[in-house]
Scaffold this motif. Structure first.
Motif, PDB file in Angstrom:
ATOM      1  N   ASN A 299      53.930  13.858 -57.842  1.00  0.00           N
ATOM      2  CA  ASN A 299      54.561  14.958 -58.578  1.00  0.00           C
ATOM      3  C   ASN A 299      56.019  15.158 -58.176  1.00  0.00           C
ATOM      4  O   ASN A 299      56.684  16.068 -58.653  1.00  0.00           O
ATOM      5  N   GLN A 301      59.720  14.714 -58.451  1.00  0.00           N
ATOM      6  CA  GLN A 301      60.686  14.332 -59.468  1.00  0.00           C
ATOM      7  C   GLN A 301      62.067  14.764 -59.015  1.00  0.00           C
ATOM      8  O   GLN A 301      62.256  15.902 -58.581  1.00  0.00           O
ATOM      9  N   ARG A 302      63.008  13.854 -59.097  1.00  0.00           N
ATOM     10  CA  ARG A 302      64.371  14.191 -58.708  1.00  0.00           C
ATOM     11  C   ARG A 302      65.269  14.138 -59.936  1.00  0.00           C
ATOM     12  O   ARG A 302      65.332  13.127 -60.624  1.00  0.00           O
ATOM     13  N   PRO A 303      65.981  15.238 -60.220  1.00  0.00           N
ATOM     14  CA  PRO A 303      66.929  15.179 -61.340  1.00  0.00           C
ATOM     15  C   PRO A 303      68.069  14.217 -61.025  1.00  0.00           C
ATOM     16  O   PRO A 303      68.354  13.928 -59.854  1.00  0.00           O
ATOM     17  N   TYR A 304      68.693  13.731 -62.060  1.00  0.00           N
ATOM     18  CA  TYR A 304      69.843  12.836 -61.895  1.00  0.00           C
ATOM     19  C   TYR A 304      71.094  13.645 -62.209  1.00  0.00           C
ATOM     20  O   TYR A 304      71.400  13.916 -63.373  1.00  0.00           O
ATOM     21  N   ARG A 421      67.620  13.894 -67.925  1.00  0.00           N
ATOM     22  CA  ARG A 421      68.066  13.653 -66.548  1.00  0.00           C
ATOM     23  C   ARG A 421      67.837  14.874 -65.668  1.00  0.00           C
ATOM     24  O   ARG A 421      67.672  14.756 -64.459  1.00  0.00           O
ATOM     25  N   LEU A 423      65.220  16.806 -65.986  1.00  0.00           N
ATOM     26  CA  LEU A 423      63.758  16.984 -65.984  1.00  0.00           C
ATOM     27  C   LEU A 423      63.239  17.843 -67.130  1.00  0.00           C
ATOM     28  O   LEU A 423      62.149  18.414 -67.039  1.00  0.00           O
ATOM     29  N   SER A 425      62.288  16.662 -70.210  1.00  0.00           N
ATOM     30  CA  SER A 425      61.977  15.587 -71.149  1.00  0.00           C
ATOM     31  C   SER A 425      60.865  16.025 -72.104  1.00  0.00           C
ATOM     32  O   SER A 425      60.038  16.880 -71.775  1.00  0.00           O
ATOM     33  N   GLU A 428      59.253  19.671 -72.779  1.00  0.00           N
ATOM     34  CA  GLU A 428      59.920  20.593 -71.857  1.00  0.00           C
ATOM     35  C   GLU A 428      61.250  21.074 -72.413  1.00  0.00           C
ATOM     36  O   GLU A 428      61.694  22.181 -72.119  1.00  0.00           O
ATOM     37  N   GLU A 440      64.186  25.959 -63.098  1.00  0.00           N
ATOM     38  CA  GLU A 440      64.506  25.407 -64.419  1.00  0.00           C
ATOM     39  C   GLU A 440      65.813  25.978 -64.955  1.00  0.00           C
ATOM     40  O   GLU A 440      66.635  25.258 -65.540  1.00  0.00           O
ATOM     41  N   ARG A 443      68.674  24.271 -63.160  1.00  0.00           N
ATOM     42  CA  ARG A 443      68.920  22.908 -63.653  1.00  0.00           C
ATOM     43  C   ARG A 443      69.566  22.919 -65.041  1.00  0.00           C
ATOM     44  O   ARG A 443      70.388  22.064 -65.362  1.00  0.00           O
ATOM     45  N   ALA A 470      65.954  18.507 -55.787  1.00  0.00           N
ATOM     46  CA  ALA A 470      67.089  18.906 -56.604  1.00  0.00           C
ATOM     47  C   ALA A 470      68.317  19.209 -55.752  1.00  0.00           C
ATOM     48  O   ALA A 470      69.448  18.890 -56.138  1.00  0.00           O
TER      49      ALA A 470
END
Length: 535
Positions: A299, A301-304, A421, A423, A425, A428, A440, A443, A470
């Motif tokens: 689970n 997940q790293r944002p870019y 990028r 998160l 996607s 969402e 959220e 981000r 993040a």
């Protein structure tokens, strides 16, 4: 010891963790980690008894457990020092019952005996030194003696949070459960807390998005992933390394197995109808034995996060001369002068309430200084991430539609790419803005900063609602940005990784230091606490 036996928790069709059995032992300090939404706070509430597990799992906990409460306004009518003492429920109830009995005009024999029992309870719980001990903790987290008798309602929200932290630490609990204890602490108070916890001999379980704090304090990490909780020895960085190595090893073994299985399948296909039936059966058994280990989806997940600038500015970005600002009769800064040049990455640090946000707002024109001037270079344009961002994202729209309004000529696919990028996607991206979590929302604001491609980035406490992955991604994004950065933060790893210059609020006034944060600490002899408690 805290013993968790076969505990599960889910919401609707979503499983947070399933059939978890884990032990937390005295003398060890556990960081509870996982991305936003993994179930960290839910698991903590299961440990305290506030939330019931989905199944019939059991929790065994010590008698005295200190818990960091999250409702800062629940004690507004209590004295600050009393709020701390309430951390020992047995002692506080004994105080209240004793005081009620002492108000009686004539005590019965039974009441007199009860009064004696209460005095014994108070003595056993160190009640006669309770206010002194509470005062020591309050001083440690930045609340001076003259305020201890005041009501909680007189404190700003961040200092109410500090009192609740003191409440959790009071009376030597056998276990401490702390959910984001550094959120409202300045750097000096975080140092004090680290030193306190380093000498704590009970069970500590802590949730934090401050990697430096977890690396300093923790002896173990309890990581929520793969629908379970896995214990790793060491601090957060040790856990990440171990986790990556373990997954890499399994992936490598699975590749080797797949290659071998392919060879066996070719043999079986060639000779299945021939005279080598025994060999074929042997190969089939070998194929079954070599079945690749199933890798559950992590689970994590790293944002870019990558910031670009449309057009670089000239060498001189900003000139500030004689800047002065007072608030409620207190001078925040006086006659401050500094120049900013292209490529400067400036960390603005200092205690809570000293004027960091006020300085930023004066620089961008949201507040008028009492004296002095702020002159930006030609064509200067900035993207601003405010500490209080709630008014930035209105309700009644979606994440995608809100971000779409900042598109210029890139096209809808570009907006979807930026959201992906960060998160957001698939479905969402259509999430209602009023339903966004703190992480959220943070981000989404950074996605807007990425789209605008301004040459100046200004961020006020950007890590408050971000998970560890993040925060790490933000540090990488700011470090690689070729433009100019101003960042207000108490996250030491972030400012250590990003800053090339430090503006520090100190009791002697503002210091403008041209160098990294570690160099600043060394030059001003503000050293981090070591394991021995010295600095």
């Amino acid at each position: 010891m805290i013993i968790v036996n076969e505990v599960s928790k889910g919401f609707g069709s979503r499983t947070l963790f399933d059939n978890v059995s884990v032990k937390f032992s005295p003398g060890f300090r556990y960081g509870l980690t996982g991305p936003n939404g993994a179930g960290k706070s839910t698991f903590m509430k299961i440990l305290t008894g506030e939330v019931e597990p989905t199944n019939k799992g059991t929790i065994s906990r010590p008698k005295k457990v200190g818990v960091l409460k999250q409702n800062q306004f629940a004690y507004d009518n209590e004295r600050i020092v009393d709020t701390v003492v309430m951390g020992n429920e047995t002692l506080w109830n004994a105080f209240k019952e004793r005081d009620a009995l002492c108000e009686e005009a004539n005590l019965t024999e039974t009441q007199m005996l009860r009064l004696g029992d209460l005095e014994s309870i108070i003595a056993d719980e160190d009640g006669y030194t309770a206010e002194f001990e509470a005062g020591e903790i309050l001083r440690g987290i930045g609340i001076p003696d003259e305020e201890h008798e005041n009501l909680m309602s007189t404190l700003p929200t961040d200092f109410k949070f500090r009192v609740l932290l003191a409440q959790a630490l009071f009376a030597g609990p056998q276990a401490l459960l702390l959910d984001e204890p550094t959120n409202h602490l300045d750097l000096d108070s975080i140092h004090w807390l680290e030193d306190f916890l380093d000498g704590y001999e009970g069970i500590l379980i802590v949730i934090s998005h401050d990697r430096h704090f977890l690396n300093t304090v923790c002896t173990h990490i309890a990581d929520i992933d793969y629908d379970t909780i896995i214990l790793y020895p060491g601090n957060y960085d040790d856990m990440v390394e171990h986790k990556m190595q373990a997954r890499s090893t399994v992936e490598s073994e699975n590749k080797d197995k797949a290659k071998k299985i392919l060879q066996l399948q070719e043999f079986v296909a060639r000779f299945a109808a021939g005279q080598r039936s025994s060999q074929v059966q042997s190969r089939k058994k070998e194929m079954a034995r070599l079945a690749p280990q199933e890798l559950k989806r992590s689970n994590i997940q790293r944002p870019y996060i990558r910031f670009e600038q449309e057009k670089p500015l000239g060498r001189e970005i900003l000139r500030v001369e004689g800047l002065t600002k007072e608030f409620d009769g207190k001078t925040l800064f006086k006659d401050f002068r500094f120049d900013v040049y292209r490529g400067d990455r400036i960390a603005i640090i200092g205690g809570n309430g000293v004027g960091k946000t006020t300085l930023i707002r004066c620089l961008i024109g949201e507040l008028e200084p009492d004296a002095g001037s702020v002159k930006w270079g030609d064509a200067s344009a900035w993207s601003y991430y405010p500490q209080d961002y709630h008014d930035e994202i209105p309700h009644g729209t979606t994440a995608y539609d809100w971000l779409l309004q900042y598109m210029t000529d890139e096209g809808h696919q570009f907006v979807r790419g930026v959201l992906g990028r960060m998160l957001f996607s698939g479905e969402e991206s259509q999430k209602a803005t009023e339903a966004l979590s703190g992480g959220e929302s943070a981000r989404l604001l950074m996605a807007r900063m990425m789209m605008r491609k301004n040459p100046i980035l200004i961020l006020d406490e950007p890590t408050n609602h971000l998970d560890l992955e993040a925060v790490n991604a933000l540090g990488e994004g700011l470090s690689s940005f070729p433009g100019t950065v101003f960042v207000v933060s108490h996250d030491r790893d972030l400012i250590s990784d990003v800053a090339t210059r430090v503006i520090s609020f100190t009791p002697k006034g503002l210091i403008d230091y041209n160098g990294t944060y570690p160099e600043y600490l060394e030059s001003h002899r503000f050293k981090e606490f070591s394991k021995s408690g010295k600095r």
